[in-house]
Design a protein around this motif. Sequence first.
Motif, PDB file in Angstrom:
ATOM      1  N   ASN A   1       3.473  18.626   4.774  1.00 39.07           N
ATOM      2  CA  ASN A   1       3.400  17.171   4.911  1.00 39.07           C
ATOM      3  C   ASN A   1       3.617  16.602   3.508  1.00 39.07           C
ATOM      4  N   PRO A   2       3.667  15.289   3.342  1.00 36.64           N
ATOM      5  CA  PRO A   2       3.979  14.726   2.017  1.00 36.64           C
ATOM      6  C   PRO A   2       3.025  15.145   0.903  1.00 36.64           C
ATOM      7  N   THR A   3       1.853  15.697   1.253  1.00 32.88           N
ATOM      8  CA  THR A   3       0.886  16.050   0.203  1.00 32.88           C
ATOM      9  C   THR A   3       0.460  17.518   0.244  1.00 32.88           C
ATOM     10  N   ARG A   4       1.143  18.349   1.042  1.00 32.92           N
ATOM     11  CA  ARG A   4       0.745  19.753   1.120  1.00 32.92           C
ATOM     12  C   ARG A   4       1.970  20.643   1.337  1.00 32.92           C
ATOM     13  N   VAL A   5       1.976  21.781   0.622  1.00 33.75           N
ATOM     14  CA  VAL A   5       3.093  22.727   0.730  1.00 33.75           C
ATOM     15  C   VAL A   5       2.554  24.134   0.947  1.00 33.75           C
ATOM     16  N   ARG A   6       3.451  24.998   1.453  1.00 33.98           N
ATOM     17  CA  ARG A   6       3.132  26.424   1.550  1.00 33.98           C
ATOM     18  C   ARG A   6       4.170  27.193   0.714  1.00 33.98           C
TER      19      ARG A   6
ATOM     20  N   PRO B   1       0.183  20.686  -8.414  1.00 40.38           N
ATOM     21  CA  PRO B   1      -0.876  21.022  -7.453  1.00 40.38           C
ATOM     22  C   PRO B   1      -2.153  20.237  -7.700  1.00 40.38           C
ATOM     23  N   LEU B   2      -2.921  20.023  -6.624  1.00 43.01           N
ATOM     24  CA  LEU B   2      -4.220  19.365  -6.698  1.00 43.01           C
ATOM     25  C   LEU B   2      -5.252  20.323  -6.118  1.00 43.01           C
TER      26      LEU B   2
ATOM     27  N   ALA C   1       0.615  30.825  -0.269  1.00 49.18           N
ATOM     28  CA  ALA C   1      -0.397  29.964  -0.890  1.00 49.18           C
ATOM     29  C   ALA C   1      -0.174  28.538  -0.427  1.00 49.18           C
ATOM     30  N   GLU C   2      -1.167  27.983   0.262  1.00 50.72           N
ATOM     31  CA  GLU C   2      -1.112  26.580   0.670  1.00 50.72           C
ATOM     32  C   GLU C   2      -1.932  25.761  -0.316  1.00 50.72           C
ATOM     33  N   VAL C   3      -1.373  24.650  -0.751  1.00 48.31           N
ATOM     34  CA  VAL C   3      -2.067  23.842  -1.742  1.00 48.31           C
ATOM     35  C   VAL C   3      -1.650  22.378  -1.594  1.00 48.31           C
ATOM     36  N   ASP C   4      -2.599  21.471  -1.860  1.00 52.13           N
ATOM     37  CA  ASP C   4      -2.276  20.045  -1.901  1.00 52.13           C
ATOM     38  C   ASP C   4      -1.496  19.754  -3.175  1.00 52.13           C
ATOM     39  N   ILE C   5      -0.549  18.838  -3.081  1.00 49.63           N
ATOM     40  CA  ILE C   5       0.244  18.467  -4.253  1.00 49.63           C
ATOM     41  C   ILE C   5       0.225  16.957  -4.433  1.00 49.63           C
TER      42      ILE C   5
ATOM     43  N   PRO D   1      -3.824  13.121   0.030  1.00 50.26           N
ATOM     44  CA  PRO D   1      -4.187  14.492   0.446  1.00 50.26           C
ATOM     45  C   PRO D   1      -5.568  14.504   1.090  1.00 50.26           C
ATOM     46  N   GLU D   2      -5.680  15.127   2.269  1.00 49.59           N
ATOM     47  CA  GLU D   2      -6.935  15.102   3.024  1.00 49.59           C
ATOM     48  C   GLU D   2      -8.090  15.748   2.269  1.00 49.59           C
ATOM     49  N   LYS D   3      -7.836  16.926   1.693  1.00 48.70           N
ATOM     50  CA  LYS D   3      -8.918  17.630   0.996  1.00 48.70           C
ATOM     51  C   LYS D   3      -9.353  16.857  -0.244  1.00 48.70           C
TER      52      LYS D   3
END
Length: 464
Positions: free
Chosen positions: A9-14, A87-88, A108-112, A299-301
């Motif tokens: 999504n716009p704020t998360r990548v794998r 990354p966030l 690795a999934e991470v908020d960006i 980002p949700e988290k």
Amino acid sequence: MKSAVETLNPTRVRLTVEVPFEELKDSLDAAYKKINQQVTVKGFRKGKIPARVIDQRFGRGAVLEEAVNDALPKFYTEAINEAELNPLGQPEVDITELKDGETLNFTAEVDIRPTIEIPDYSGIEVTVDAVEVSDEDVEKSVEQLRERFASTSPVERAAEDGDVVTIDLEAKVDGEVLEDGVAEGVSYTIGSGELLEGIDDAVKGLEAGGEATFTSELKGGSAEGKEAEVTVKVTQVAARELPALDDDFAQLASEFDTLDELKADSRKRLENMKQYDQATQAQERVLDELLKLAEVPIPEKLLADEIQTRKHNLEHHQLGQMGIDLAKYLEIQGKTEEEFTAETEEQAVKGIKTQFILDELVNKEKLNVNQEELTEHLMRRAASSGMSPDQFAQAVVEGGQVPMLVGEVARGKALAVVVEAAKVTDTNGEVVDLEDAEDEAAEAAAEVESAESAEDEAAEKTEA
């Protein structure tokens, strides 16, 4: 090493990462060395156990686990840098394949930090309060100063509103005197509302030596929140006497020789403070308009963490210092927990959006922070925290918070760019010139603070 990025999504990548096994060599060597220092095997000196013996005795799997744990942060960082991501927070890592001697695959999934398009902010228009100081404002300011120089003298009569009484207190709950429910020689100004509810009605009409009993909810101590039977005894009644409003008072309370000069200075100070409020108001309203124009995914988290942080700071710092819990705070505010949570989320969303868009503006406008700007910001932050500049600077350095302060200054400069481009008018329809307004307002506030400090010293000398 090979890596690929999938946008969730716009704020998360794998990230999908494939690592040839030979790139694990350094981490494998480090793993054998670490295990060598931790274990003993009969017939071998500590640290000299061959790798094959470690594999036989403790299992190759233990070595691989140690090596992979050591290597993953490096490979993850390389993949992030290669993809030019911001990354966030910490990633969620999953090892999808590990074949000894062949390959290591992981995701690795991470908020960006999202990509943000800076909107055209040149058309922003806001209205702020006009800087107006009335004669009544000046009179009120001088009267407040006069109150600070009031004196007291004992009187032999019943206590009245505004009198300063010296009292002894005793609080009982369920008929038992509380260990921390006794106080003697307490000075209290009737009508100030600084002590227990109901105490004003209890002491008014009492002369020295008189006492009364009333019921009140305790605001602190071991029985906080409970209804208590409070006995109050008046040991002295003193009347407050205000100094005459004349030139002598001006000389006593200030650096001026006449009352007219003191009033003129009070008017100027009030104007300075209203200019400061006006500049702050302009910044806040321009920022609100900017946020309306920009699309900023959250980002949700990051949002969940920010909400939790805000709640924790309120409960364990602000309310803790006030001696109340969250339930009591909500009762005072007249809010439900659901309303409080909704407001906290709204504030957190605004805070994150503000940081994202202003950081993007910093990059777009190529804004830098010099040492002088950082020092000025540090001085202001130190003053607001109640610490000396040296103490605050030391705490910032030891806490690794210098980059945070630099970011605050840079974002302030970015907002100033937007404010400068905006059209700001006051409630009288006059265009407000806010060029360098923040610096001028800060200087004005500093002057006011300095003058108030001088008044405090004069008042203390008068009381002495």
